[in-house]
Enzyme design. Sequence first.
Site, PDB file in Angstrom:
ATOM      1  N   TYR A 150      -1.703   7.441   0.535  1.00 25.47           N
ATOM      2  CA  TYR A 150      -1.084   6.731  -0.595  1.00 25.47           C
ATOM      3  C   TYR A 150      -1.637   5.307  -0.659  1.00 25.47           C
ATOM      4  CZ  TYR A 150       2.366   4.873  -3.801  1.00 25.47           C
ATOM      5  OH  TYR A 150       2.952   4.276  -4.881  1.00 25.47           O
ATOM      6  N   TYR A 160       8.122   1.082   1.128  1.00 25.93           N
ATOM      7  CA  TYR A 160       7.386   2.145   1.804  1.00 25.93           C
ATOM      8  C   TYR A 160       7.350   1.915   3.317  1.00 25.93           C
ATOM      9  CZ  TYR A 160       3.998   6.017   1.771  1.00 25.93           C
ATOM     10  OH  TYR A 160       3.377   7.222   1.941  1.00 25.93           O
TER      11      TYR A 160
END
Length: 267
Positions: A150, A160
Site C-alpha cells: 500500500y 495506518y
Amino acid sequence: MTPQLLAGKRGVIFGALDEQSIAWSIAEVCAAMGAKFTLTNAPVALRFGQLNTLAERLGATIIPADATSIGDMEKLFQQSEEILGGKIDFVLHAIGMSLNVRKKNEYTNLNHDWMLKTFDISAVSFHKMCQVLYKGDHMAEWGSILGLTYIAAQRTFPDYSEMAESKALLESFARSFGYHFAEKNKVRVNTISQSPTMTTAGQGVKGFDKFFGYADTMSPLGNAPALDCANYCATLFSDLTRYVTMQNLFHDGGFSSMGMNPKLIQE
C-alpha cells in the site's frame, strides 16, 4: 470467454479469508485463466474464514501454514509441489495484521511487542517465504513472486499506524530478493500497491470509510476494485511480463501521481 493466460501454471496463494479478500478474487481469476494452485492461510484464520468454500468451488487443496514459521513454509512448498506435480510458477503473498490497529492504539502510544509481531506477520514472513522458496529450489524458471502492499509505505497515513513500516519493509525485501532470484533462475519478484479496498482487514483501520471516499475522489479513474487487481496480478504471473522485476507497481486509479484533484475542492 476468459483468456487462458495461466494455462499450465502452478501456484500457491496466501491470504484468502473470505469473499472480501483481494486474494480470494485473485484465486478466482487465476483458476478461470487455467492455473492450478494450492491455498494457504494460518490455522487460526482458517477457523474464522470461508476458505473451504473457495477451495471446493475451484478444486484447490488447502494447506494450513503459519507464514512466520520456516518449518511450516518448508512443508507448504514441498506438499504444493507434490500436489501440483512440479515446481511452482507463481506465489502470492497477501498477508497483513496489526494488533495495534485492531485495538486502535495511537501511533505515538504503540505496544512495541505487538509492533514486532506486526512486522513478523506482515513483512518478515515475505522474506521467510522467499528464503524457503530460494533454498528449496521450489520456483520454476521465469516464475513470479508477488506481494500486496500500500502507498503508506511512501506517504504518511496516520491511522495506518505501523503497518506503513511493514509495507515499506515488504517492498524492500521484494527488491532485494528480486536480485537473488533473477541471478538464480530468472524468477521475478514484485509488489503491487493497491487502492484502498473494502476488505475485512482494511475496514479495521480507523476512519477507513471516509478515506475510501477521499481516495476514490482523488484518483482520476477512481479506486481500483479487487477484481481488477486480480486481473493485474494475473498478468504478472503470466509469461507476458517476464522482464518486470524488483518493482513496486501502483494499481490505484492514478492516486499515487495526483497532487490535488479539483473535485475535492468542489465538494
